[in-house]
Scaffold this motif. Sequence first.
Motif, PDB file in Angstrom:
ATOM      1  N   GLN A  37       0.808  -1.226   0.000  1.00 27.69           N
ATOM      2  CA  GLN A  37       0.000   0.000   0.000  1.00 27.69           C
ATOM      3  C   GLN A  37       0.841   1.275   0.000  1.00 27.69           C
ATOM      4  O   GLN A  37       0.432   2.306   0.548  1.00 27.69           O
ATOM      5  N   VAL A  38       2.012   1.218  -0.600  1.00 28.56           N
ATOM      6  CA  VAL A  38       2.845   2.411  -0.749  1.00 28.56           C
ATOM      7  C   VAL A  38       2.336   3.187  -1.954  1.00 28.56           C
ATOM      8  O   VAL A  38       2.022   2.592  -2.990  1.00 28.56           O
ATOM      9  N   ASP A  39       2.252   4.513  -1.844  1.00 29.29           N
ATOM     10  CA  ASP A  39       1.646   5.278  -2.929  1.00 29.29           C
ATOM     11  C   ASP A  39       2.546   5.299  -4.167  1.00 29.29           C
ATOM     12  O   ASP A  39       3.751   5.046  -4.114  1.00 29.29           O
ATOM     13  N   SER A  40       1.930   5.634  -5.296  1.00 32.37           N
ATOM     14  CA  SER A  40       2.589   5.543  -6.596  1.00 32.37           C
ATOM     15  C   SER A  40       3.740   6.528  -6.752  1.00 32.37           C
ATOM     16  O   SER A  40       4.605   6.337  -7.609  1.00 32.37           O
ATOM     17  N   LEU A  41       3.761   7.583  -5.953  1.00 26.58           N
ATOM     18  CA  LEU A  41       4.853   8.549  -6.048  1.00 26.58           C
ATOM     19  C   LEU A  41       6.192   7.888  -5.778  1.00 26.58           C
ATOM     20  O   LEU A  41       7.187   8.164  -6.462  1.00 26.58           O
ATOM     21  N   TRP A  42       6.230   6.987  -4.799  1.00 29.71           N
ATOM     22  CA  TRP A  42       7.482   6.297  -4.484  1.00 29.71           C
ATOM     23  C   TRP A  42       7.884   5.352  -5.608  1.00 29.71           C
ATOM     24  O   TRP A  42       9.067   5.215  -5.929  1.00 29.71           O
ATOM     25  N   VAL A  43       6.888   4.690  -6.216  1.00 31.69           N
ATOM     26  CA  VAL A  43       7.194   3.784  -7.326  1.00 31.69           C
ATOM     27  C   VAL A  43       7.796   4.568  -8.487  1.00 31.69           C
ATOM     28  O   VAL A  43       8.792   4.165  -9.094  1.00 31.69           O
ATOM     29  N   ALA A  48      12.596   6.766 -11.608  1.00 29.81           N
ATOM     30  CA  ALA A  48      13.354   7.971 -11.948  1.00 29.81           C
ATOM     31  C   ALA A  48      14.786   7.861 -11.434  1.00 29.81           C
ATOM     32  O   ALA A  48      15.738   8.272 -12.114  1.00 29.81           O
ATOM     33  N   ALA A  49      14.955   7.295 -10.229  1.00 28.29           N
ATOM     34  CA  ALA A  49      16.297   7.106  -9.666  1.00 28.29           C
ATOM     35  C   ALA A  49      17.118   6.161 -10.524  1.00 28.29           C
ATOM     36  O   ALA A  49      18.329   6.358 -10.721  1.00 28.29           O
ATOM     37  N   ASN A  50      16.473   5.126 -11.071  1.00 28.65           N
ATOM     38  CA  ASN A  50      17.182   4.189 -11.935  1.00 28.65           C
ATOM     39  C   ASN A  50      17.689   4.886 -13.194  1.00 28.65           C
ATOM     40  O   ASN A  50      18.843   4.701 -13.600  1.00 28.65           O
ATOM     41  N   TYR A  51      16.854   5.710 -13.818  1.00 24.95           N
ATOM     42  CA  TYR A  51      17.277   6.425 -15.022  1.00 24.95           C
ATOM     43  C   TYR A  51      18.315   7.494 -14.707  1.00 24.95           C
ATOM     44  O   TYR A  51      19.199   7.766 -15.527  1.00 24.95           O
ATOM     45  N   PRO A 341       8.187   9.292 -14.772  1.00 26.01           N
ATOM     46  CA  PRO A 341       7.648   8.495 -13.666  1.00 26.01           C
ATOM     47  C   PRO A 341       7.266   9.332 -12.445  1.00 26.01           C
ATOM     48  O   PRO A 341       6.308   8.998 -11.740  1.00 26.01           O
ATOM     49  N   LEU A 342       8.005  10.417 -12.193  1.00 23.94           N
ATOM     50  CA  LEU A 342       7.665  11.276 -11.053  1.00 23.94           C
ATOM     51  C   LEU A 342       6.331  11.969 -11.266  1.00 23.94           C
ATOM     52  O   LEU A 342       5.461  11.968 -10.385  1.00 23.94           O
ATOM     53  N   VAL A 343       6.151  12.577 -12.440  1.00 26.49           N
ATOM     54  CA  VAL A 343       4.905  13.298 -12.725  1.00 26.49           C
ATOM     55  C   VAL A 343       3.726  12.331 -12.786  1.00 26.49           C
ATOM     56  O   VAL A 343       2.668  12.573 -12.187  1.00 26.49           O
ATOM     57  N   ALA A 344       3.897  11.220 -13.491  1.00 25.24           N
ATOM     58  CA  ALA A 344       2.818  10.242 -13.594  1.00 25.24           C
ATOM     59  C   ALA A 344       2.487   9.647 -12.230  1.00 25.24           C
ATOM     60  O   ALA A 344       1.316   9.395 -11.920  1.00 25.24           O
TER      61      ALA A 344
END
Length: 430
Positions: A37-43, A48-51, A341-344
């Motif tokens: 149940q972690v929100d999508s912002l972290w995903v 983004a960190a990987n890229y 990914p951050l914005v989405a």
Amino acid sequence: MRQIWKNFRALYFASLMMLIGSGLLSTYLALRLSAEQVDSLWVGALMAANYFGLALGGKIGHRLIARVGHIRAYATCAGIVGAAVLGHGLVNYLPAWLFLRVIVGLGMMCQYMVIESWLNEQADSKQRGAVFSGYMIASYLGLVLGQLILVVHPQLGLELLMLVALCFALCLVPVALTRRIHPAPMHPAPMEPRFFISRVPQSLSTVLGSGLIVGSFYGLAPLYASAQGLSTEQVGLFMGSCIFAGLLVQWPLGWLSDRYDRALLIRCVAVGIAIAALPLALIPAVPLEVLFAAGFLVSLLQFSLYPLAVAFSNDHVEADRRVSLTAMLLVTYGVGACIGPLVAGVLMKQFGSQMLYAFFSFFAVVLVWRIRPKAVTNLHVVDDAPLHHVAMPAANSPLAAALDPRVDEHMVQEQMQNTEPAEEEPVKAG
């Protein structure tokens, strides 16, 4: 082609193992955070960190290779990536996961650079197109197989992290056992941002849009599919089918690209994405058949943007600048893949999971507005345009330009060692 597979099977196997591990890791982390149940912002932040790590690796990798050599650099990075993967199982602190994802991206970029420089060193000039295609197939196949592992092993336990680490250990074996000499060291190509922004603005816009969409897809599509009620096995099948669409589209795309206006094709693809993504963007609960069909169609189109933009830009840039062009395109793609990914992720957190495909549709509309075939002046179109379309690997490094058969191999070393920027020309083209 059989002889090429035989000659390069060790490097293709290394690429295959790397991409199996990378593809599985991205989907596993998204599904695990969704289950917790972690929100999508972290995903989105993790992708983004990987890229960001991949972009950082493009700056650091050549220095590491120059210092210790190709095999030692590759072995070092494979070991570090494997340790970082296992670190996700030892620590549950999400900011630490961000750091680990940066390390994974950085290490993988160094590995890409070693493999691609080795492929370029061993490939005969007449084989470069076929070698590039083989590398693309191995890359896409690895990403697909990484998703299908979830069908066989749907439990989101630490076993999957161990399997990812196992893949990065196995990708080390063929490189470590090679008896070939080290390839010649290659330096990063000098970038000329102002020149390329003036010369190929529409191509750069397309590449940025591709990064925004594809980067968000890899990071957040598993989260979207899970929110639609799909089981882990079904998420694996959904992601696998979407990535397979990216491989499947490359050959018909090449046929179209060599026969029709590339700016018009980019605009048509953008229109297609905007329309195909609408059912997934507007319907909160999508029937399974519609989900797979629409997801497959959107992926066919979204994986077409980058190869078309590369082909379009090469038609308007002289041969001695194509290495620099490739570096510029990769950096632009990386910027989009970090931001997307951050914005989405924020949109999905605020308005629901279907905002991922609304995000795709919106930026596709932006590309429809931005890409204007009639605005192409053709003042700097090269004599042999349109150049032959080349299918692009799913992932590559700034050294991939050396493999691209559109780049004059005799200019590669000279261009990559040149650090003096050329004069900017303010004329717009592609």
